[in-house]
Design an enzyme around this catalytic site. Structure first.
Site, short mmCIF file in Angstrom:
data_model
loop_
_atom_site.label_atom_id
_atom_site.label_comp_id
_atom_site.label_asym_id
_atom_site.label_seq_id
_atom_site.Cartn_x
_atom_site.Cartn_y
_atom_site.Cartn_z
N ASP A 66 0.84 -1.19 0.00
CA ASP A 66 0.00 0.00 0.00
C ASP A 66 0.88 1.25 0.00
O ASP A 66 2.03 1.22 0.45
CB ASP A 66 -0.89 0.02 1.24
CG ASP A 66 -1.97 -1.05 1.19
OD1 ASP A 66 -2.32 -1.49 0.08
OD2 ASP A 66 -2.46 -1.45 2.27
N ARG A 81 -3.68 -4.68 7.29
CA ARG A 81 -4.76 -3.75 7.66
C ARG A 81 -5.93 -4.51 8.26
O ARG A 81 -6.52 -4.09 9.26
CB ARG A 81 -5.24 -3.00 6.42
CG ARG A 81 -4.32 -1.92 5.93
CD ARG A 81 -4.93 -1.23 4.73
NE ARG A 81 -4.89 -2.05 3.53
CZ ARG A 81 -5.86 -2.11 2.62
NH1 ARG A 81 -6.99 -1.44 2.80
NH2 ARG A 81 -5.71 -2.84 1.54
N TYR A 100 6.34 -8.38 8.51
CA TYR A 100 5.96 -6.97 8.64
C TYR A 100 6.15 -6.48 10.07
O TYR A 100 6.01 -7.24 11.02
CB TYR A 100 4.48 -6.77 8.27
CG TYR A 100 4.15 -7.09 6.84
CD1 TYR A 100 4.26 -6.12 5.84
CD2 TYR A 100 3.72 -8.37 6.47
CE1 TYR A 100 3.95 -6.41 4.52
CE2 TYR A 100 3.41 -8.66 5.15
CZ TYR A 100 3.53 -7.68 4.19
OH TYR A 100 3.22 -7.98 2.88
N ASP A 159 -7.03 1.65 7.67
CA ASP A 159 -5.78 2.30 8.05
C ASP A 159 -6.01 3.79 8.26
O ASP A 159 -7.13 4.31 8.10
CB ASP A 159 -4.68 2.03 7.02
CG ASP A 159 -4.99 2.60 5.63
OD1 ASP A 159 -5.77 3.56 5.54
OD2 ASP A 159 -4.44 2.09 4.65
#
Length: 305
Positions: A38, A172, A66, A80
């Site tokens: 993203d 997310r 992540y 988000d």
């Protein structure tokens, strides 16, 4: 230039934007990334160049890692911080112990409903385009694997964690679902990919540095196809079998040297240390009764005589 370049993606651009800029810097159009990030996200983005694009299907399959920060107490339409706030809730009563207990429930195999703000398509139309029009459609849950979820810091209402997960996992959505489990809602405020397959943060070069090196004629740390796929087991193929690869004929297990992977797993087929093909180990093939491997991609097989 042929191979794989590991880019440290900056915030504020899509993975496609990174590819666009690299096409200009490297003066080639044959470039592809190996997994969408993203715009808000930063970090490890392996980018395939030239013949390296033939490795994309394998690099995309690999596990990702992540580091994420989420904020409890509110949900957004994008899940988000870049989205519109849908609801605010009190975090009163939410303790660090409750956060850790909730996080443990997300380790293992689970079903995720992809967010509307995603590149997945419905009848050929990306979901994010529908979402921007205020249209929400039903999405099928997808199975994902969370191999590790470690809480790094809790400074309520913020929580920072690290995740190792399968491809296709939406961090997310993980943040959103964790907030729902806690009963207070949550959304993602920061995301960095720290690993893609075997590529780590330390392997990644900032996009701006790559562009600078291109302008000044300096070298780039481009990995060969074999180096890029080094995470896969490799088998040495006997000369006659290597020759037959030129006709698309996979080898028998007895025509290879090395330890084969588990049935159904992918292996690299080499000759003299040169990458010839990637193949799925399929002993006793029923559909096509030849060889013990299903060829997935032939790279440099010798021409058939």
């Amino acid at each position: 230039m042929d191979g794989v370049l590991v880019v440290d993606k900056p915030a504020g651009m899509t993975s496609h934007d990174v590819v666009h800029r690299l096409r200009k810097a490297l003066k080639t159009r044959r470039i592809g990334h190996t997994g969408t990030l993203d715009p808000m996200a930063t970090g490890v983005l392996p980018v395939a160049v030239g013949e390296g694009t033939r490795t994309v299907q394998f690099l995309m399959e690999e596990q990702k890692g992540y580091r994420a920060t989420l904020r409890l107490g509110g949900t957004t339409d994008t899940q988000d911080a870049e989205g519109q706030v849908l609801e605010r809730r009190s975090t009163e009563g939410v303790t660090p112990e409750a956060v850790r207990e909730a996080a443990r429930r997300f380790v293992g195999t689970l079903l995720q409903i992809p967010p509307m703000y995603s590149a997945l398509k419905k009848d050929g139309v990306p979901l994010y385009k529908l979402a921007r029009k205020g249209i929400e459609v039903e999405r099928e849950p997808r199975e994902v694997e969370i191999a590790r979820l470690e809480i790094l810091e809790i400074d309520l209402p913020s929580v920072t964690l690290e995740v190792d997960c399968s491809k296709g996992t939406y961090i997310r959505t993980l943040a959103h679902d964790l907030g729902q489990t806690l009963g207070c809602g949550a959304h993602l405020t920061a995301l960095r990919r720290i690993r893609s397959g075997r590529f780590l943060e330390g392997d990644a070069l900032p996009l701006a540095e790559i562009e600078r090196r291109c302008r000044e004629g300096e070298s780039l740390p481009v990995l060969s196809l074999l180096e890029a796929l080094a995470g896969y087991p490799a088998l040495e193929v006997h000369p006659e079998a290597a020759q037959r690869l030129g006709n698309g004929i996979p080898p028998l297990l007895g025509e290879t040297t090395g330890t084969p992977p588990g049935e159904g797993a992918t292996a690299l087929l080499l000759r003299g240390g040169r990458l010839l093909a990637a193949a799925r180990f399929a002993p006793g093939r029923e559909v096509e009764k030849r060889g013990d491997f299903e060829l997935l991609r032939v790279f440099n097989a010798p021409p058939a005589e």
